[in-house]
Every structure is written in C-alpha cells, then in structure tokens.
Motif scaffolding. Structure first.
Motif, short mmCIF file in Angstrom:
data_model
loop_
_atom_site.label_atom_id
_atom_site.label_comp_id
_atom_site.label_asym_id
_atom_site.label_seq_id
_atom_site.Cartn_x
_atom_site.Cartn_y
_atom_site.Cartn_z
N VAL A 175 1.29 -1.21 -0.12
CA VAL A 175 -0.57 0.68 -0.49
C VAL A 175 0.99 1.62 0.07
O VAL A 175 2.27 1.44 1.28
N GLY A 176 0.33 2.34 -0.77
CA GLY A 176 1.13 3.85 -0.66
C GLY A 176 0.74 4.67 0.98
O GLY A 176 -0.28 3.92 1.54
N ASP A 177 1.60 5.46 0.96
CA ASP A 177 1.57 6.78 2.09
C ASP A 177 0.41 6.96 2.13
O ASP A 177 -0.46 7.33 3.26
N GLY A 178 -0.48 7.15 1.26
CA GLY A 178 -1.84 7.82 0.86
C GLY A 178 -3.07 6.43 1.69
O GLY A 178 -3.82 7.11 2.19
N GLY A 179 -2.34 4.91 1.69
CA GLY A 179 -3.28 4.46 1.93
C GLY A 179 -3.43 3.97 3.16
O GLY A 179 -4.62 3.97 3.54
N THR A 180 -2.81 4.86 4.17
CA THR A 180 -3.02 4.67 5.37
C THR A 180 -3.54 5.73 5.86
O THR A 180 -4.06 5.73 6.89
N SER A 181 -4.05 6.56 4.96
CA SER A 181 -5.20 7.71 5.28
C SER A 181 -6.79 6.79 4.99
O SER A 181 -7.40 7.56 5.87
N ASN A 206 6.05 7.16 -0.72
CA ASN A 206 7.27 8.02 -1.45
C ASN A 206 6.59 9.83 -1.52
O ASN A 206 6.95 9.67 -2.54
N GLY A 207 5.95 9.80 -0.13
CA GLY A 207 6.40 11.10 -0.32
C GLY A 207 5.23 11.80 -0.51
O GLY A 207 5.30 13.12 -0.07
N PHE A 208 4.13 11.25 -1.12
CA PHE A 208 2.99 11.82 -1.74
C PHE A 208 1.69 11.56 -2.04
O PHE A 208 2.57 9.74 -2.59
N ALA A 209 0.57 11.23 -1.46
CA ALA A 209 -0.57 10.60 -1.80
C ALA A 209 -1.34 11.90 -2.92
O ALA A 209 -1.78 12.84 -2.70
N ILE A 210 -0.85 11.31 -4.80
CA ILE A 210 -0.89 12.30 -5.53
C ILE A 210 0.14 13.63 -4.95
O ILE A 210 0.78 13.56 -5.68
#
Length: 386
Positions: A175-181, A206-210
């Motif tokens: 999952v990406g960092d955005g997915g943790t929200s 990776n620093g950015f959720a979009i």
C-alpha cells in the motif's frame, strides 16, 4: 466520623495500578531507516541475492520506462509508474515463497511481474481490456487494487483463513502512504493483530498521496509507529536499499509463518515520476527534490555494491541490460497488437452467481449490441445495393 466522612478520602479501595497488556518498547521502529548497502553489514550479503536483485531492478526500471511510453502512445489508458521505487517492488516479490500470496495496489505492476506474471497480462487492467488480466490463483497474486487500501482486509482474510485451514501461507499486502489514511488500513491492521494473522503490510512511503505530502496526512513520528497502536511491531527501512528491504520483509515473513503474527513495514522511498500520466507533479514539488532522490537511486546502489565487491563488470552489466531490452521489445510488440474483445466479458467472473442487477445490465448491453449489429447490417446492405 466514619471513613466515608473523613476529608480527602474516596470511601472505596482503588483498583490495581493499570499496566499495558504488552510492553510497547519491542514494537517500536528504529529511529532511523534500516540500511545495508554501503554499510559494514553489507559484507555478509549473499552474492547470488545481490545479482538477482540487480537483474530484477534493471528489468524493472526498463519495464517502467516502456510502460510509460506505451501510455503516451495510447496503448495504455493509464500507468502509475514505480520508477524510483523498484527496490520495494522487487524485494516484496522475492521475499515470498511460491505458496504465499501477494496483494498489490495499482502502482505495483512491477512486483506482480517480478512474482512471475506475464508483463502483458500485468498491464491488461490498466489497458482497460479485462477485470484483472491474469489468473490470481496461478501465481498467488491478487488483482491489482485501484481503490485505496481495499486489498489490505482481503489479505488479512486470506491469511486468517489459511491459518484456520492449517495451510502454511503468508500474505504480503502492499500500500502507499496515501492508503494509510483510509479506514480499510485501520480495519486490516486491527483484525490482523487481534487474530495474529500471518500477514505483512508493506507501506511504500513515496512522499505524496497524488499531490498531498505526508505531513498533511498524519502527525505520527513515522508510519511505522502506527503499528504500536495495533499491537504489532513496526519496522522502518530505507526503501531504495533493495537488500535492506528484502532483509526486513524476509524477517517479517518468517515471523508471520512461525506464528508470530503481523508486521507493519514502512519503506521510505520516492516517486520519481508523476502520480500517473494524467498528473503534473511540478505543481506540488520541485526539481531539486527529485534530483536529491535521484542521487539515492535503487538501481545504482546495488550496482555500486556489486562492482565494489568485484561481482559485476561491464560485460555482465551489459548482459543484464540486454536482457531488459529484450523484455521491453517483446512487451512493446505484444502491446501493439489490437486485442479482440467481447463487451459481454464485463459481466464474467464478477460473482460466482450473477446478481439480478448484473443479469439486468447484461441483458441491456446485449440488446444494445444486437441493435448496433442490426444497424451496421442495414447500412452494409444499403451500400451494397448502391
């Protein structure tokens, strides 16, 4: 005066002092991301593993570039590149046994390919041709998940079911960092810890959720620190160090397989390319930021290690690059062929038994296709009469 009447007393016996059910200290991640390449600990790394990582990284970089080019040529509807994140992608696939399951997000096509899925089949969903494009059971790879974090509860469910059946299976969910929200992230980690399910969660930070930076999503010291609140260990690793990511994930997989329960791994990396081909990353980050991360390139890190230990020369590097070019050429040629598609496949393999709504929609589409075919036939007959 009774005890209840004495000033400063509560009139009851206080409960025992509260104690945490588990000691949180062992669950806390290290203060700095774990690294191997370029450190004294790298001397003990297996030469065969380093060569395997390098080969997959070079192929992965070329795969990302070729898929991005295919998008620009109109052969793909969209492509979320993982350039710069190849170390996470490759390590996730290589840390698993054949019997284990990988649960990827939409950006993890490279991990899917490294797991053994045909490169064209891995891109079929992003081309818009099929629900998934590959048989999930054949390679133990779940469908690419476009909705954020929905693959995480699926991974927990499969891992928990496998343990109940006595199957020696571990699930690794990416999952990406955005997915943790997302709420799915919370639900998955909570149930995984309660059930002690054999599952590993890999967060590619990776620093950015979009366009949203991490500090606008969470105030946690790190994403790995979130593990403590669920009662599982958190690990923090340099996501561009392929050897370190492979080591941390392999440890987490072994722990899960032995009954130790889930682990949350945060890999700190960077998305070099834009979010997708539809995104303009220059609107929310600078070229200087990208340049800093390019100097910590995952492919170059492994190549530097191999050359420094005398395990790679120019001829060997060229052979690896040539193999990657052959893969890209094959991918390019096969993606340039127009597939023959049946629109009715939209309703295939959605449910084991189609729902009334699906049957209604299928009948509606069939009627539209029949009407279109009849109209085309009439136009053909008219043209023939003229």
């Amino acid at each position: 005066m009774t005890v209840l009447e004495q000033p400063g007393t509560t009139g009851h016996t206080p409960p025992p002092a509260w104690q945490p059910r588990t000691d949180p200290a062992p669950l806390l991640p290290d203060a700095e991301p774990f690294r191997l390449l370029g450190t004294p600990d790298s001397d003990g790394l297996d030469a065969g593993l380093l060569r395997t990582l390098y080969r997959h990284l070079v192929r992965g970089r070329r795969y990302n570039r070729q898929a991005t080019a295919l998008t620009k040529q109109g052969r793909l509807a969209v492509y979320p590149s993982s350039t710069g994140q190849e170390a996470c992608e490759v390590a996730a696939a290589l840390a698993l046994e054949e019997r284990d399951w990988l649960f990827p997000s939409y950006r993890d096509t490279l991990a899917v390919v490294a797991r053994g899925v045909d490169p064209v089949e891995a891109l079929t969903l992003l081309r818009g041709d099929w629900h998934t494009g590959y048989d999930p059971v054949e390679h133990r790879v779940a469908p690419l998940s476009t909705p954020l974090a929905t693959q995480l509860p699926h991974a927990v469910g499969l891992a928990h079911a496998a343990r109940l059946r006595g199957d020696d299976v571990v699930a690794l969910a990416m999952v990406g960092d955005g997915g943790t929200s997302e709420g799915d992230f919370h639900e998955a980690l909570n149930f995984a810890a309660v059930w002690q399910a054999p599952v590993v969660f890999l967060v590619q930070n990776n620093g950015f959720a979009i366009s949203v930076p991490l500090d606008k999503q969470t105030a946690a010291p790190s994403l790995a620190h979130k593990a403590v609140g669920y009662g599982m260990p958190g690990r923090l690793v340099d996501g561009n160090d392929a050897a370190a990511v492979h080591s941390v994930l392999s440890d987490a997989v072994r722990r899960a397989r032995s009954g130790g329960g889930p682990t949350l791994v945060e890999a700190v990396t960077y998305r070099i390319d834009a979010h997708t081909n539809a995104d303009d990353a220059t609107r929310y980050r600078t070229d200087e930021q990208v340049e800093q991360w390019l100097r910590h390139d995952p492919v170059a890190l492994v190549e530097r290690e191999l050359r420094g230990r005398g395990l790679l020369d120019d001829d060997a590097a060229k052979a690896v690059a040539d193999d990657a070019e052959a893969m890209a050429a094959d991918l390019r040629e096969r993606m340039n062929a127009d597939p023959v598609l049946d629109p009715m496949d939209l309703f295939a393999h959605v449910y084991a038994e189609p729902t009334p709504q699906l049957r209604e929609q299928a009948e509606q589409l069939r009627a539209e296709l029949d009407a279109e075919a009849e109209t085309d036939g009439e136009h053909g007959r008219e043209a023939g009469a003229r």
